[in-house]
Enzyme design. Structure first.
Site, PDB file in Angstrom:
ATOM      1  N   PHE A   1     -11.942  -0.513   4.601  1.00 52.34           N
ATOM      2  CA  PHE A   1     -10.934   0.270   5.322  1.00 52.34           C
ATOM      3  C   PHE A   1     -10.974  -0.068   6.818  1.00 52.34           C
ATOM      4  O   PHE A   1     -11.643   0.604   7.605  1.00 52.34           O
ATOM      5  CB  PHE A   1     -11.168   1.755   5.080  1.00 52.34           C
ATOM      6  CG  PHE A   1     -10.487   2.286   3.851  1.00 52.34           C
ATOM      7  CD1 PHE A   1     -10.287   1.490   2.742  1.00 52.34           C
ATOM      8  CD2 PHE A   1     -10.039   3.598   3.803  1.00 52.34           C
ATOM      9  CE1 PHE A   1      -9.656   1.968   1.604  1.00 52.34           C
ATOM     10  CE2 PHE A   1      -9.409   4.088   2.674  1.00 52.34           C
ATOM     11  CZ  PHE A   1      -9.219   3.282   1.571  1.00 52.34           C
TER      12      PHE A   1
ATOM     13  N   LYS B   1      -9.598   2.104  -9.740  1.00 51.31           N
ATOM     14  CA  LYS B   1     -10.029   2.253  -8.352  1.00 51.31           C
ATOM     15  C   LYS B   1     -10.931   3.469  -8.215  1.00 51.31           C
ATOM     16  O   LYS B   1     -10.624   4.542  -8.754  1.00 51.31           O
ATOM     17  CB  LYS B   1      -8.773   2.403  -7.483  1.00 51.31           C
ATOM     18  CG  LYS B   1      -8.958   2.275  -5.993  1.00 51.31           C
ATOM     19  CD  LYS B   1      -7.574   2.317  -5.351  1.00 51.31           C
ATOM     20  CE  LYS B   1      -7.633   2.297  -3.847  1.00 51.31           C
ATOM     21  NZ  LYS B   1      -6.290   2.489  -3.253  1.00 51.31           N
TER      22      LYS B   1
ATOM     23  N   GLU C   1      -6.270   5.043  -9.214  1.00 51.12           N
ATOM     24  CA  GLU C   1      -7.514   5.647  -8.737  1.00 51.12           C
ATOM     25  C   GLU C   1      -8.000   6.803  -9.599  1.00 51.12           C
ATOM     26  O   GLU C   1      -7.233   7.683  -9.991  1.00 51.12           O
ATOM     27  CB  GLU C   1      -7.330   6.142  -7.288  1.00 51.12           C
ATOM     28  CG  GLU C   1      -8.613   6.591  -6.649  1.00 51.12           C
ATOM     29  CD  GLU C   1      -8.639   6.325  -5.152  1.00 51.12           C
ATOM     30  OE1 GLU C   1      -9.601   6.783  -4.505  1.00 51.12           O
ATOM     31  OE2 GLU C   1      -7.733   5.667  -4.636  1.00 51.12           O
TER      32      GLU C   1
ATOM     33  N   ASP D   1       0.863  -1.190   0.000  1.00 52.76           N
ATOM     34  CA  ASP D   1       0.000   0.000   0.000  1.00 52.76           C
ATOM     35  C   ASP D   1       0.897   1.237   0.000  1.00 52.76           C
ATOM     36  O   ASP D   1       1.101   1.875   1.039  1.00 52.76           O
ATOM     37  CB  ASP D   1      -0.902  -0.033   1.239  1.00 52.76           C
ATOM     38  CG  ASP D   1      -2.030   0.981   1.168  1.00 52.76           C
ATOM     39  OD1 ASP D   1      -2.259   1.530   0.075  1.00 52.76           O
ATOM     40  OD2 ASP D   1      -2.681   1.213   2.194  1.00 52.76           O
TER      41      ASP D   1
ATOM     42  N   THR E   1     -13.073   1.305  -3.399  1.00 51.31           N
ATOM     43  CA  THR E   1     -12.373   1.710  -2.185  1.00 51.31           C
ATOM     44  C   THR E   1     -13.258   2.569  -1.291  1.00 51.31           C
ATOM     45  O   THR E   1     -14.424   2.793  -1.591  1.00 51.31           O
ATOM     46  CB  THR E   1     -11.073   2.444  -2.569  1.00 51.31           C
ATOM     47  OG1 THR E   1     -10.294   2.699  -1.401  1.00 51.31           O
ATOM     48  CG2 THR E   1     -11.373   3.750  -3.286  1.00 51.31           C
TER      49      THR E   1
END
Length: 312
Positions: A170, A124, A88, A16, A148
């Site tokens: 998350f 994303k 993203e 990440d 996400t």
């Protein structure tokens, strides 16, 4: 074996980070990025000349430069890993289905021009209703999506129903919310709302045969990560990967398809837009964290845009 080595036998470990050096060192299968991580990576002083050159090439168009940098980082990461990178979409588009689709198509075209196989890219986007509907369409075009900023079961249900490739619950942000609400400094994994949320989603998906993969994200501790050993994927920051690599403990599998099918069967649900909205209104965690998460990603992009404008 270290805790990390044991975990790798049960779960795909994803880095990440947008830091190329960290990815080269850690050698993960996949990597995820987001606007905050990309901004942090690009604002390092040694990137100033590269940013200035990019601004000149795009004639000062900040949005075009940020998109180009996003693709460049994705390509650089793919040179170092065997698997996929998550790229993203601009968080400002989170509530606009068609604009999200258009941006995703632009990104995929850019990756294609760079010679990147589409199977190695995950687009994303935030798990708003509009984002999920964009992903529903993109998946029919063989463009794989990672949803996400996922905090609630209703988001996970809608994502599975839309046939998305991957979701990123998350974990850490849910725990942060729990600590604030309950005024607690420490919460064991057995009582951790973030950990329990991922376990519930995983169980639901496996019981009903959904192909959508679950990737726990946003971890605060090694304890949280090990509590989800066996999850399809776990995306972990470099410092926590290093911590797991240094841990000499036995890791027990916490999740598996077999375990999930042995548990009480959860009812299969399909949500309309109205039902999704009602569930959102009843979910205090998502109500609080989803808009803040989107705003945070927009702020990170704005920070990068301001830096680029200053070096024109």
């Amino acid at each position: 074996m270290s805790a990390l080595q044991q975990l790798r036998t049960m779960t795909t470990i994803v880095a990440d980070t947008g830091n190329i050096a960290a990815i080269a060192r850690l050698k993960p299968i996949d990597a995820t990025t987001n606007p905050s991580l990309i901004t942090k990576a690009l604002l390092q002083p040694d990137n100033h000349a590269m940013l200035a050159d990019m601004m000149n090439r795009h004639q000062g168009d900040v949005d075009a430069v940020i998109d180009a940098l996003t693709i460049q980082i994705g390509c650089d990461i793919l040179q170092l890993i065997e698997g996929r990178v998550s790229t993203e979409v601009d968080a400002r588009l989170s509530y606009d289905t068609q604009a999200t689709i258009n941006k995703a198509l632009d990104f995929m075209a850019a990756y294609d021009r760079a010679g990147i196989d589409s199977e190695r890219v995950l687009i994303k986007m935030a798990a708003t209703w509009q984002g999920i509907e964009a992903a529903r369409y993109l998946e029919t075009q063989n463009i794989h999506c990672n949803l996400t900023l996922l905090f609630g079961q209703h988001q996970a249900i809608a994502c599975a129903d839309a046939g998305v490739t991957l979701i990123s619950p998350f974990v850490g942000r849910i725990l942060d919310w729990q600590k604030r609400q309950q005024n607690r400094q420490n919460v064991p994994a057995s009582d951790d709302m973030g950990v329990q949320s991922v376990k519930l989603i995983y169980q639901y998906y496996k019981q009903h045969g959904y192909k959508t993969q679950v990737m726990g994200a946003s971890f605060r501790s090694a304890e949280q990560i090990l509590a989800l050993a066996g999850c399809d994927l776990l995306t972990i920051a470099p410092n926590l990967i290093d911590e797991l690599a240094a841990m000499d403990i036995e890791v027990s599998r916490q999740l598996s398809p077999t375990m999930s099918t042995d548990m009480a069967i959860m009812n299969k649900v399909s949500l309309t837009h109205e039902q999704f909205s009602q569930a959102y209104q009843q979910d205090k965690v998502t109500q609080d964290l989803l808009p803040k998460g989107i705003d945070g990603f927009i702020s990170a992009r704005d920070e990068l845009a301001q830096t680029l404008a200053a070096i024109r």
